[in-house]
Scaffold this motif. Structure first.
Motif, PDB file in Angstrom:
ATOM      1  N   UNK A  51     -26.055  -1.660 -25.013  1.00 13.49           N
ATOM      2  CA  UNK A  51     -24.805  -0.684 -25.004  1.00 13.49           C
ATOM      3  C   UNK A  51     -24.535  -0.275 -23.505  1.00 13.49           C
ATOM      4  N   UNK A  52     -25.563  -0.111 -22.714  1.00 12.00           N
ATOM      5  CA  UNK A  52     -25.227   0.286 -21.455  1.00 12.00           C
ATOM      6  C   UNK A  52     -24.383  -0.742 -20.719  1.00 12.00           C
ATOM      7  N   UNK A  93     -24.778  10.334 -28.130  1.00 13.24           N
ATOM      8  CA  UNK A  93     -23.350  11.121 -28.338  1.00 13.24           C
ATOM      9  C   UNK A  93     -22.380  10.690 -29.229  1.00 13.24           C
ATOM     10  N   UNK A  94     -21.528  11.346 -29.655  1.00 14.80           N
ATOM     11  CA  UNK A  94     -20.500  11.297 -30.672  1.00 14.80           C
ATOM     12  C   UNK A  94     -19.799   9.635 -30.830  1.00 14.80           C
ATOM     13  N   UNK A  95     -19.309   9.627 -29.689  1.00 17.58           N
ATOM     14  CA  UNK A  95     -18.615   8.178 -29.457  1.00 17.58           C
ATOM     15  C   UNK A  95     -19.763   6.861 -29.393  1.00 17.58           C
ATOM     16  N   UNK A  96     -20.623   7.194 -28.956  1.00 17.95           N
ATOM     17  CA  UNK A  96     -21.778   6.342 -28.865  1.00 17.95           C
ATOM     18  C   UNK A  96     -22.302   6.122 -30.382  1.00 17.95           C
ATOM     19  N   UNK A  97     -22.209   7.138 -31.006  1.00 14.77           N
ATOM     20  CA  UNK A  97     -23.044   7.088 -32.524  1.00 14.77           C
ATOM     21  C   UNK A  97     -21.943   6.261 -33.366  1.00 14.77           C
ATOM     22  N   UNK A  98     -20.618   6.061 -33.119  1.00 10.89           N
ATOM     23  CA  UNK A  98     -19.856   5.193 -33.993  1.00 10.89           C
ATOM     24  C   UNK A  98     -20.051   3.869 -33.622  1.00 10.89           C
TER      25      UNK A  98
END
Length: 317
Positions: A51-52, A93-98
């Motif tokens: 993801x990074x 994070x919330x965006x990352x969670x998606x």
């Protein structure tokens, strides 16, 4: 036009790859990414290094923090911590969670990690080919001793995030790696590469897991003549992260020379920072060619300049 393979993981890789994709056509760039950090949180498959790299190449990274999405919020994690939920020590994070929800949905539907990675990368407009090192489960494990002298072993993320990486590391291992297979396309990309580049990643927990997957070290070694690496150690310390805590655990010196020695049988050229110029003769004595330049990637322009130096070194131009 040159086909390039980069071995990557962590913040240093993300910054460097931002420059490398400007130095080569993204269609000719394949990035093999560490998955030893992968962990299940709240039942979701989380791939921190994949993801990074995706966020950095997709231009949605948080440059100041170094990880996660720009404009990120952590409301879900805060709420889960209010429940004292298991795994809430991991700050999703919330965006990352998606991303994790979507990846997990794909994989539960039968997609491999390689296939899911390609879909996510496309969503963020990443032009390069991103390949996890393997579709099989490999887990980086840390054996350490706390300040009371009590030994323990746990997942790397638990050591680094939950414990803050404060304890003395005694051993690093990669559970499941002996039975893992390279992800589809990894060996073929390395064999066909005109240049192989080791990103300035943590050598112990970002690159070593990739090389530990059966067949990958041998494939990289066969391309040694066109392989170059950028030192993640500058002036005796890592730019970010915890390489200084991990390298001694495997007998590696925390210097640009120590990092070079860790890879010396796998590459022909080692790029170091100006501040480490005095170490050049020592590194060259091992048979490696040394290139000295500014390796501090303060912005994309500096990252591109560094990437071009590394690429030209690998290509022998």
């Amino acid at each position: 036009m040159a086909k390039v393979v980069a071995l990557a993981g962590g913040i240093g890789a993300g910054k460097f790859l931002r420059g490398l994709e400007r130095a080569v056509d993204p269609d000719d760039l394949t990035v093999v990414v560490n998955t030893g950090d992968d962990i299940t949180v709240y039942g979701l498959h989380v791939s921190p290094d994949v993801d990074s790299v995706t966020y950095w190449l997709g231009g949605v990274m948080d440059r100041e923090r170094g990880w996660g999405r720009s404009g990120e919020t952590f409301r879900a994690t805060e709420e889960l911590r209010g429940f004292d939920a298991e795994g809430s020590w991991f700050g999703l994070g919330d965006l990352d969670l998606a991303t994790h929800l979507f990846r997990t949905q794909l994989m539960r539907g039968g997609a491999t990690l390689t296939e899911a990675t390609a879909v996510v990368a496309k969503r963020f407009g990443v032009g390069a080919t991103l390949l996890p090192m393997t579709d099989d489960r490999v887990e980086t494990r840390i054996a350490a001793v706390d300040d009371r002298g009590v030994g323990y072993e746990e997942h790397f993320q638990e050591y680094w995030v939950a414990r803050g990486g404060r304890d003395t590391v005694k051993q690093i291992s990669f559970a499941g790696v002996d039975d893992a297979r390279p992800a589809p396309g990894v060996i073929e990309a390395i064999a066909a590469a005109d240049a192989v580049v080791f990103c300035p990643s943590n050598p112990i927990v970002s690159v070593a897991p990739i090389l530990a997957v059966p067949g990958i070290r041998e494939a990289v070694s066969a391309r040694r003549g066109v392989a170059a690496g950028v030192s993640p150690i500058v002036g005796g310390a890592p730019g970010r992260g915890m390489a200084d805590k991990l390298m001694p655990a495997v007998g590696a010196e925390v210097t640009a020379a120590g990092a070079a020695a860790f890879y010396e049988e796998l590459l022909s050229t080692w790029v170091i920072d100006e501040v480490d110029r005095p170490l050049a003769p020592r590194i060259e004595a091992t048979g490696l060619r040394v290139v000295v330049t500014d390796t501090i990637m303060a912005d994309d322009a500096k990252a591109e300049a560094l990437a071009r130096v590394a690429l030209e070194s690998a290509l022998g131009t």
